[in-house]
Design a protein around this motif. Structure first.
Motif, PDB file in Angstrom:
ATOM      1  N   TYR A   1     -86.046 -30.521  41.007  1.00 51.00           N
ATOM      2  CA  TYR A   1     -86.260 -31.684  40.133  1.00 51.00           C
ATOM      3  C   TYR A   1     -85.130 -31.834  39.129  1.00 51.00           C
ATOM      4  O   TYR A   1     -84.358 -30.897  38.892  1.00 51.00           O
ATOM      5  CB  TYR A   1     -87.612 -31.623  39.408  1.00 51.00           C
ATOM      6  CG  TYR A   1     -87.933 -30.396  38.598  1.00 51.00           C
ATOM      7  CD1 TYR A   1     -88.459 -29.254  39.196  1.00 51.00           C
ATOM      8  CD2 TYR A   1     -87.762 -30.385  37.205  1.00 51.00           C
ATOM      9  CE1 TYR A   1     -88.793 -28.134  38.436  1.00 51.00           C
ATOM     10  CE2 TYR A   1     -88.111 -29.272  36.451  1.00 51.00           C
ATOM     11  CZ  TYR A   1     -88.619 -28.146  37.072  1.00 51.00           C
ATOM     12  OH  TYR A   1     -88.956 -27.035  36.328  1.00 51.00           O
TER      13      TYR A   1
ATOM     14  N   THR B   1     -88.820 -37.381  34.745  1.00 47.42           N
ATOM     15  CA  THR B   1     -88.663 -36.244  35.656  1.00 47.42           C
ATOM     16  C   THR B   1     -88.675 -36.815  37.063  1.00 47.42           C
ATOM     17  O   THR B   1     -89.554 -37.616  37.410  1.00 47.42           O
ATOM     18  CB  THR B   1     -89.796 -35.222  35.475  1.00 47.42           C
ATOM     19  OG1 THR B   1     -89.761 -34.735  34.125  1.00 47.42           O
ATOM     20  CG2 THR B   1     -89.640 -34.045  36.433  1.00 47.42           C
TER      21      THR B   1
ATOM     22  N   ARG C   1     -91.803 -25.934  36.795  1.00 50.40           N
ATOM     23  CA  ARG C   1     -92.160 -24.600  36.303  1.00 50.40           C
ATOM     24  C   ARG C   1     -93.538 -24.578  35.658  1.00 50.40           C
ATOM     25  O   ARG C   1     -94.326 -23.682  35.898  1.00 50.40           O
ATOM     26  CB  ARG C   1     -91.121 -24.128  35.258  1.00 50.40           C
ATOM     27  CG  ARG C   1     -89.814 -23.692  35.868  1.00 50.40           C
ATOM     28  CD  ARG C   1     -88.794 -23.434  34.802  1.00 50.40           C
ATOM     29  NE  ARG C   1     -88.470 -24.655  34.050  1.00 50.40           N
ATOM     30  CZ  ARG C   1     -87.711 -24.698  32.988  1.00 50.40           C
ATOM     31  NH1 ARG C   1     -87.220 -23.572  32.497  1.00 50.40           N
ATOM     32  NH2 ARG C   1     -87.428 -25.837  32.407  1.00 50.40           N
ATOM     33  N   GLY C   2     -93.801 -25.567  34.816  1.00 50.32           N
ATOM     34  CA  GLY C   2     -95.087 -25.635  34.127  1.00 50.32           C
ATOM     35  C   GLY C   2     -95.015 -24.905  32.792  1.00 50.32           C
ATOM     36  O   GLY C   2     -94.386 -23.861  32.678  1.00 50.32           O
ATOM     37  N   HIS C   3     -95.648 -25.469  31.785  1.00 46.95           N
ATOM     38  CA  HIS C   3     -95.560 -24.881  30.434  1.00 46.95           C
ATOM     39  C   HIS C   3     -96.701 -25.342  29.536  1.00 46.95           C
ATOM     40  O   HIS C   3     -97.294 -26.392  29.757  1.00 46.95           O
ATOM     41  CB  HIS C   3     -94.227 -25.304  29.784  1.00 46.95           C
ATOM     42  CG  HIS C   3     -94.069 -26.780  29.668  1.00 46.95           C
ATOM     43  ND1 HIS C   3     -93.519 -27.544  30.670  1.00 46.95           N
ATOM     44  CD2 HIS C   3     -94.402 -27.655  28.678  1.00 46.95           C
ATOM     45  CE1 HIS C   3     -93.506 -28.808  30.312  1.00 46.95           C
ATOM     46  NE2 HIS C   3     -94.047 -28.910  29.108  1.00 46.95           N
TER      47      HIS C   3
ATOM     48  N   GLU D   1     -99.028 -34.798  25.282  1.00 45.59           N
ATOM     49  CA  GLU D   1     -97.952 -35.542  25.946  1.00 45.59           C
ATOM     50  C   GLU D   1     -98.563 -36.640  26.802  1.00 45.59           C
ATOM     51  O   GLU D   1     -99.751 -36.598  27.136  1.00 45.59           O
ATOM     52  CB  GLU D   1     -97.144 -34.564  26.815  1.00 45.59           C
ATOM     53  CG  GLU D   1     -95.856 -35.144  27.369  1.00 45.59           C
ATOM     54  CD  GLU D   1     -94.877 -34.048  27.806  1.00 45.59           C
ATOM     55  OE1 GLU D   1     -95.195 -32.848  27.649  1.00 45.59           O
ATOM     56  OE2 GLU D   1     -93.801 -34.420  28.303  1.00 45.59           O
TER      57      GLU D   1
ATOM     58  N   TYR E   1     -97.773 -38.667  30.509  1.00 46.61           N
ATOM     59  CA  TYR E   1     -97.004 -38.765  31.753  1.00 46.61           C
ATOM     60  C   TYR E   1     -97.396 -40.079  32.435  1.00 46.61           C
ATOM     61  O   TYR E   1     -98.591 -40.324  32.654  1.00 46.61           O
ATOM     62  CB  TYR E   1     -97.351 -37.619  32.713  1.00 46.61           C
ATOM     63  CG  TYR E   1     -96.645 -36.296  32.503  1.00 46.61           C
ATOM     64  CD1 TYR E   1     -95.871 -36.021  31.378  1.00 46.61           C
ATOM     65  CD2 TYR E   1     -96.772 -35.285  33.464  1.00 46.61           C
ATOM     66  CE1 TYR E   1     -95.246 -34.784  31.221  1.00 46.61           C
ATOM     67  CE2 TYR E   1     -96.148 -34.049  33.310  1.00 46.61           C
ATOM     68  CZ  TYR E   1     -95.386 -33.811  32.186  1.00 46.61           C
ATOM     69  OH  TYR E   1     -94.777 -32.583  32.030  1.00 46.61           O
TER      70      TYR E   1
ATOM     71  N   TYR F   1     -92.853 -21.283  28.236  1.00 47.14           N
ATOM     72  CA  TYR F   1     -92.928 -21.051  29.682  1.00 47.14           C
ATOM     73  C   TYR F   1     -93.519 -19.687  30.028  1.00 47.14           C
ATOM     74  O   TYR F   1     -93.914 -19.452  31.166  1.00 47.14           O
ATOM     75  CB  TYR F   1     -91.531 -21.151  30.310  1.00 47.14           C
ATOM     76  CG  TYR F   1     -90.959 -22.548  30.297  1.00 47.14           C
ATOM     77  CD1 TYR F   1     -91.427 -23.506  31.186  1.00 47.14           C
ATOM     78  CD2 TYR F   1     -89.968 -22.909  29.399  1.00 47.14           C
ATOM     79  CE1 TYR F   1     -90.922 -24.796  31.179  1.00 47.14           C
ATOM     80  CE2 TYR F   1     -89.455 -24.199  29.375  1.00 47.14           C
ATOM     81  CZ  TYR F   1     -89.929 -25.132  30.270  1.00 47.14           C
ATOM     82  OH  TYR F   1     -89.435 -26.412  30.256  1.00 47.14           O
TER      83      TYR F   1
HETATM   84  C1  F6R Z   1     -91.868 -31.988  28.304  1.00 45.22           C
HETATM   85  C2  F6R Z   1     -92.435 -32.116  29.672  1.00 45.22           C
HETATM   86  C3  F6R Z   1     -91.542 -32.579  30.795  1.00 45.22           C
HETATM   87  C4  F6R Z   1     -91.146 -31.330  31.592  1.00 45.22           C
HETATM   88  C5  F6R Z   1     -90.401 -31.628  32.877  1.00 45.22           C
HETATM   89  C6  F6R Z   1     -89.961 -30.366  33.609  1.00 45.22           C
HETATM   90  O1  F6R Z   1     -92.807 -31.443  27.443  1.00 45.22           O
HETATM   91  O2  F6R Z   1     -93.579 -31.797  29.920  1.00 45.22           O
HETATM   92  O3  F6R Z   1     -90.414 -33.229  30.326  1.00 45.22           O
HETATM   93  O4  F6R Z   1     -90.375 -30.502  30.752  1.00 45.22           O
HETATM   94  O5  F6R Z   1     -91.239 -32.352  33.741  1.00 45.22           O
HETATM   95  O6  F6R Z   1     -91.005 -29.454  33.748  1.00 45.22           O
HETATM   96  P1  F6R Z   1     -90.846 -27.969  33.169  1.00 45.22           P
HETATM   97  O7  F6R Z   1     -90.416 -28.106  31.748  1.00 45.22           O
HETATM   98  O8  F6R Z   1     -92.203 -27.359  33.308  1.00 45.22           O
HETATM   99  O9  F6R Z   1     -89.799 -27.286  33.980  1.00 45.22           O
END
Ligand code: F6R
Ligand code: ZN
Length: 188
Positions: free
Chosen positions: A52, A69, A84-86, A95, A97, A158
């Motif tokens: 991604y 994204t 990855r997810g966080h 947030e 989406y 993360y």
């Molecule tokens: C920011 C957010 C998105 C993710 C992006 C990549 O808070 O949720 O911008 O950062 O979709 O995912 P990750 O950060 O999990 O690698």
């Protein structure tokens, strides 16, 4: 003084104009997160594919920032590519989406392990409450593009997801995506 601006977002490519930051995540940066380590090694043998890209629009001293994204289609074994997810570092900040094109699933998990999945077809705008971990999965044959909006102070944490994984996983079953329990998930 911050000035207003119209930012052009291409919902098919994920291009953000103007953009203030852009980064790419490859398969090697997701090592250990997929269920099937053997399939991961096989996928890496074929090359370190882009999974991604993230494009951001951020203005200093603003309380919001946003971007896109863009997820590429692909699988590791039967498991679809995911982010990855966080959690956010700021536990009081959620947030938004907003799905633009392609087909995705948003996996969410509360701090106490409650898990949810939201289908992300174009037009779906997902509410991610504060303190829910979030990971997106591309379950289609094309790019999956979504817009995200949050507070720049939210930050990323993360470590938890890297260590425990997420409770749910999305795999191909009978030619269709299925949300299943993640066999690698550690509950504590
Ligand atoms: C920011 C957010 C998105 C993710 C992006 C990549 O808070 O949720 O911008 O950062 O979709 O995912 P990750 O950060 O999990 O690698
Ligand atoms: Zn986030």
């Amino acid at each position: 003084m911050l000035l207003p601006e119209g930012v052009i977002i291409d919902g098919t490519t994920g291009a953000v104009t103007p953009e203030t930051r852009h980064y790419t995540k490859r398969l090697s940066e997701l090592r250990g997160l997929f269920q099937d380590d053997h399939a991961f090694a096989e996928a890496m043998d074929r090359g370190d594919a882009v999974v991604y890209e993230v494009a951001e629009y951020r203005k200093e001293n603003s309380d919001i920032f946003f971007g896109t994204t863009t997820m590429y289609p692909g699988k590791v074994g039967k498991e679809y590519y995911f982010t990855r997810g966080h959690f956010h570092q700021r536990r009081d900040m959620g947030e938004v989406y907003y799905a633009q094109s392609g087909a995705g699933i948003l996996l969410l998990e509360s701090r106490d392990g409650r898990a949810e999945a939201v289908e992300m077809r174009p037009g779906v705008c997902a509410f991610i409450p504060p303190d829910w971990a979030h990971r997106t999965v591309n379950v289609g044959d094309d790019k999956f593009v979504f817009v995200w909006v949050c507070n720049p102070q939210a930050g990323h944490d993360y470590a938890d997801i890297q260590r425990k994984g997420m409770r749910l996983a999305v795999i191909e079953q009978g030619g269709r995506p299925a949300v299943v329990d993640n066999s690698k998930y550690l509950s504590s």
